[in-house]
Design a protein around this motif. Structure first.
Motif, PDB file in Angstrom:
ATOM      1  N   VAL A 447       0.847  -1.191   0.000  1.00  0.00           N
ATOM      2  CA  VAL A 447       0.000   0.000   0.000  1.00  0.00           C
ATOM      3  C   VAL A 447       0.886   1.246   0.000  1.00  0.00           C
ATOM      4  O   VAL A 447       1.845   1.338   0.773  1.00  0.00           O
ATOM      5  N   GLY A 448       0.554   2.189  -0.872  1.00  0.00           N
ATOM      6  CA  GLY A 448       1.304   3.457  -0.931  1.00  0.00           C
ATOM      7  C   GLY A 448       2.704   3.301  -1.451  1.00  0.00           C
ATOM      8  O   GLY A 448       3.610   4.032  -1.028  1.00  0.00           O
ATOM      9  N   PHE A 449       2.903   2.381  -2.390  1.00  0.00           N
ATOM     10  CA  PHE A 449       4.254   2.136  -2.869  1.00  0.00           C
ATOM     11  C   PHE A 449       4.784   3.311  -3.693  1.00  0.00           C
ATOM     12  O   PHE A 449       5.971   3.614  -3.650  1.00  0.00           O
ATOM     13  N   THR A 450       3.904   3.965  -4.421  1.00  0.00           N
ATOM     14  CA  THR A 450       4.355   5.096  -5.240  1.00  0.00           C
ATOM     15  C   THR A 450       4.934   6.199  -4.368  1.00  0.00           C
ATOM     16  O   THR A 450       6.021   6.753  -4.648  1.00  0.00           O
ATOM     17  N   LYS A 451       4.225   6.525  -3.300  1.00  0.00           N
ATOM     18  CA  LYS A 451       4.723   7.561  -2.382  1.00  0.00           C
ATOM     19  C   LYS A 451       6.029   7.123  -1.732  1.00  0.00           C
ATOM     20  O   LYS A 451       6.951   7.928  -1.555  1.00  0.00           O
ATOM     21  N   LEU A 452       6.118   5.849  -1.391  1.00  0.00           N
ATOM     22  CA  LEU A 452       7.341   5.332  -0.777  1.00  0.00           C
ATOM     23  C   LEU A 452       8.510   5.425  -1.754  1.00  0.00           C
ATOM     24  O   LEU A 452       9.625   5.787  -1.376  1.00  0.00           O
ATOM     25  N   SER A 453       8.256   5.124  -3.018  1.00  0.00           N
ATOM     26  CA  SER A 453       9.327   5.179  -4.021  1.00  0.00           C
ATOM     27  C   SER A 453       9.816   6.604  -4.219  1.00  0.00           C
ATOM     28  O   SER A 453      11.006   6.827  -4.510  1.00  0.00           O
ATOM     29  N   GLU A 454       8.931   7.590  -4.079  1.00  0.00           N
ATOM     30  CA  GLU A 454       9.339   8.982  -4.257  1.00  0.00           C
ATOM     31  C   GLU A 454      10.207   9.480  -3.107  1.00  0.00           C
ATOM     32  O   GLU A 454      11.029  10.376  -3.288  1.00  0.00           O
ATOM     33  N   SER A 455      10.017   8.884  -1.931  1.00  0.00           N
ATOM     34  CA  SER A 455      10.719   9.388  -0.743  1.00  0.00           C
ATOM     35  C   SER A 455      12.001   8.625  -0.420  1.00  0.00           C
ATOM     36  O   SER A 455      12.736   9.032   0.475  1.00  0.00           O
ATOM     37  N   GLN A 456      12.254   7.503  -1.097  1.00  0.00           N
ATOM     38  CA  GLN A 456      13.417   6.686  -0.767  1.00  0.00           C
ATOM     39  C   GLN A 456      14.260   6.456  -2.016  1.00  0.00           C
ATOM     40  O   GLN A 456      13.733   6.406  -3.126  1.00  0.00           O
ATOM     41  N   PRO A 457      15.575   6.269  -1.834  1.00  0.00           N
ATOM     42  CA  PRO A 457      16.441   5.954  -2.974  1.00  0.00           C
ATOM     43  C   PRO A 457      16.043   4.600  -3.577  1.00  0.00           C
ATOM     44  O   PRO A 457      15.535   3.721  -2.875  1.00  0.00           O
ATOM     45  N   PRO A 458      16.266   4.432  -4.868  1.00  0.00           N
ATOM     46  CA  PRO A 458      15.871   3.165  -5.513  1.00  0.00           C
ATOM     47  C   PRO A 458      16.602   1.964  -4.946  1.00  0.00           C
ATOM     48  O   PRO A 458      16.067   0.858  -4.932  1.00  0.00           O
ATOM     49  N   GLU A 459      17.847   2.142  -4.441  1.00  0.00           N
ATOM     50  CA  GLU A 459      18.560   1.000  -3.885  1.00  0.00           C
ATOM     51  C   GLU A 459      17.840   0.441  -2.661  1.00  0.00           C
ATOM     52  O   GLU A 459      17.759  -0.787  -2.463  1.00  0.00           O
ATOM     53  N   ILE A 460      17.302   1.328  -1.828  1.00  0.00           N
ATOM     54  CA  ILE A 460      16.582   0.874  -0.628  1.00  0.00           C
ATOM     55  C   ILE A 460      15.283   0.198  -1.034  1.00  0.00           C
ATOM     56  O   ILE A 460      14.888  -0.841  -0.465  1.00  0.00           O
ATOM     57  N   ILE A 461      14.587   0.769  -2.020  1.00  0.00           N
ATOM     58  CA  ILE A 461      13.323   0.172  -2.465  1.00  0.00           C
ATOM     59  C   ILE A 461      13.567  -1.239  -2.998  1.00  0.00           C
ATOM     60  O   ILE A 461      12.828  -2.186  -2.692  1.00  0.00           O
ATOM     61  N   VAL A 462      14.615  -1.429  -3.807  1.00  0.00           N
ATOM     62  CA  VAL A 462      14.918  -2.752  -4.352  1.00  0.00           C
ATOM     63  C   VAL A 462      15.279  -3.734  -3.237  1.00  0.00           C
ATOM     64  O   VAL A 462      14.818  -4.890  -3.218  1.00  0.00           O
ATOM     65  N   ALA A 463      16.103  -3.292  -2.282  1.00  0.00           N
ATOM     66  CA  ALA A 463      16.481  -4.178  -1.175  1.00  0.00           C
ATOM     67  C   ALA A 463      15.261  -4.575  -0.358  1.00  0.00           C
ATOM     68  O   ALA A 463      15.115  -5.739   0.044  1.00  0.00           O
TER      69      ALA A 463
END
Length: 619
Positions: A447-463
């Motif tokens: 839930v709310g992945f788009t907002k999370l992706s905007e606020s975090q670096p892509p490396e953290i999102i992938v991990a």
């Protein structure tokens, strides 16, 4: 994808340099075995020339007779040692009871002054004792009153209050000493807890508690083993829990070493508490050695005395007799060897070839044994031809196993284990198309992945997603489902294809609950590592779908397609963060399985005219 071609197996003979191709039918070609005198017949004729059978019978009878006599002597010796141990233990424990009875006279006999005076008289009484260093006086209720110890003895560690089981045992002891568990004292020495009831007019006035030092008893047991058996390790005493009570190594007693795996205990039957008299004599193995041992219980304490010896020691006297018999055998064998020298030479040469071929086979070199063996007309020739055939088969099978292993290793990175098994076991099913099945679909979306992706670096999102998908895959597969695909931050799982179970719907709901529970653990990790946490919205629906391969001849994917998938996705889209929504069809399949489902009303799904009843899995 085309079916795998039939592999062509090719082997090369090291001696002849020729190739053998098995026929296409898979049958192994065989040559006609030359006729000759069988090896069994040759060896039988040679054996008849020797007078070995009478000598074998005589030697066997002599060894057997002496072995039985030695066994009887060993049993008598073991019983004698057991009796000595029982007397030694009984004497030591009787002395402890006498010491405690004398201390009770000092504490409660009239005319010896006040309590302080009596306690002062007890200390010197404890000094000469080899068995006890202190006594703790308990009230009849079990409450500790005081502890008196000998001079230069560290403060003992006694229980402040006796357990009800000990008080009950003391009331039923008729004024006798009651023993409890063996443990290690503050100095790391093995001690036996003992309690003595002070009875007056059939009433327990007080209780004396102490710890009986087992060092002397351990030394006595070790001395008996060394004196009669030549080793201090061959005699020990165990309690009903099969833990050491007495042993030459006091440290093992203090550690309460578990002896339940000792082979002699397997011979016991009946009362396993050692409270009844029983005797067991048996042969067993200990640390790879053949042993003979005896066990006899001490019912008063619930202990058992064990005496054991290696066969090599017990039957050492038989070795000289065996040497004499072997010498006679050697003389008779010499005659047989002289008569059968030529025949033995013909036998040993092909055997050496077979041994060399076997060693090569162990090194994964699949080669034959050569014509020198295969052209023989006896059993060795038959064995050599069978060995050649085996080498050919093993080489083909190894190539097949290696190929399948490589295929499985490659496919398991992209497909679920069930789909990999389906592909490897039946490659013909790798074609476009599918079959209609009833399946249960689970969608789990962040839930709310788009907002999370905007606020975090892509490396953290992938991990984060990799860790989430790793545990989600483990949970889903443990519940019998397969991962159909990962759609961005969403997981699509299927139950009922390619393997189906009667409780697929229940497994899917249980997997959803496992995911929600695990997410609490994952959020704690991610909150501590990155300061973020996520929530999943989960939807589950059951219905018909087409399961099979979709795509093109060059690129295909095993998946499920149908309205059931769409409904499951739309149910998931209505779920709130942390919520699990289940369709009515899934609830009907679950039935009375114990999973709690709360009605969430009727919902109008996008693109559908009829309303759908939805149920929620509560937290």
């Amino acid at each position: 994808m085309a079916a795998n071609p039939v592999p062509v197996v090719e082997t090369r003979s090291a001696e002849r340099g020729t190739e053998h191709l098995p026929p296409s039918t898979g049958e192994t070609s065989t040559s006609v075995a030359p006729r000759g005198l069988p090896l069994f017949t040759r060896l039988f004729l040679l054996t008849l020339l020797c007078a070995l059978p009478p000598l074998v019978w005589l030697g066997w009878s002599m060894v057997d007779t002496n072995e039985k006599s030695l066994q009887e002597l060993v049993r008598h010796l073991h019983r004698s040692i057991v009796g000595d141990v029982q007397r030694t233990v009984g004497d030591e424990l009787a002395r402890v009871e006498q010491d405690l009875e004398g201390i009770s006279q000092i504490l409660f006999a009239p005319g010896l002054g006040d309590d302080a005076t009596r306690y002062a008289l007890v200390g010197p009484r404890l000094g000469p004792s080899h068995n006890i260093d202190f006594v703790t006086l308990y009230a009849p209720s079990g409450q500790s009153v005081t502890t008196v110890k000998a001079d230069e003895v560290p403060d003992p560690r006694g229980a402040p209050r006796l357990e009800p089981a000990i008080l009950e045992a003391l009331r039923a002891s008729n004024g006798r000493l009651v023993f409890q568990a063996v443990r290690a004292n503050t100095q790391g020495e093995p001690v036996l807890e003992a309690f003595y009831p002070i009875v007056h007019n059939s009433t327990v006035r007080a209780i004396l508690g102490t710890q009986v030092k087992l060092g002397r008893l351990c030394d006595s047991v070790g001395d008996l083993g060394e004196k009669f058996l030549g080793s201090r390790e061959n005699v020990f005493v165990a309690d009903h829990e099969r833990r050491l009570v007495l042993h030459a190594d006091a440290a093992r007693v203090a550690a309460r070493e578990d002896m339940s795996r000792h082979g002699l205990f397997a011979a016991l039957s009946g009362d396993s508490s050692f409270r009844t008299h029983m005797v067991a004599v048996s042969d067993f193995q200990l640390d790879g050695l053949e042993m003979v041992g005896s066990l006899e219980t001490i019912p008063e304490q619930g202990w058992a005395v064990v005496v054991h010896q290696p066969h090599s020691v017990v039957f050492a006297s038989l070795s000289e007799m065996r040497k004499s018999i072997l010498a006679a055998f050697a003389v008779a064998a010499l005659v047989a060897l002289l008569a059968g020298l030529l025949g033995a030479r013909q036998v040993t040469r092909p055997i050496r070839d077979l041994v060399a071929a076997t060693q090569a086979l162990a090194e994964r070199t699949f080669r034959g044994v050569g014509e020198r063996v295969t052209r023989r007309g006896d059993e060795l020739g038959t064995l050599g031809r069978a060995f050649d055939s085996m080498a050919v088969t093993l080489e083909a099978k190894e190539r097949e196993v290696v190929t399948q292993t490589q295929v499985r290793a490659a496919l398991s990175r992209y497909l679920s284990p069930d789909v990999v098994d389906l592909i490897v076991s039946n490659p013909d099913q790798l074609r476009l198309g599918g079959e209609r099945r009833e399946v249960t679909i689970l969608f789990a979306d962040v839930v709310g992945f788009t907002k999370l992706s905007e606020s975090q670096p892509p490396e953290i999102i992938v991990a984060l997603l990799n860790e989430l998908f790793t545990f989600a895959t483990e949970i889903i597969q443990r519940r019998g489902g397969i991962i159909d695909k990962f759609i961005g931050d969403c997981v699509m799982a299927v139950w009922g294809s390619p393997q189906s179970h009667p409780d697929d719907a229940l497994r899917a709901v249980q997997a959803a609950e496992d995911l929600r529970r695990w997410l609490d653990v994952g959020n704690r990790r991610w909150r501590a590592r990155w300061g973020i946490e996520i929530q999943l919205a989960i939807g589950v629906h059951t219905g018909p779908a087409v399961a099979g391969n979709v795509g093109s001849e060059k690129r295909m994917e095993y998946t499920v397609i149908g309205d059931t998938v769409n409904i499951a996705a739309r149910i998931e889209s209505m779920a709130q963060p942390g919520q699990i929504l289940v369709s009515e069809a899934t609830r009907e399949r679950i039935g009375d399985s114990g999973v709690e489902l709360v009605p969430a009303g009727e919902r109008q799904l996008h693109g559908r005219t009829a309303a759908t009843r939805i149920f929620e899995v509560p937290l």
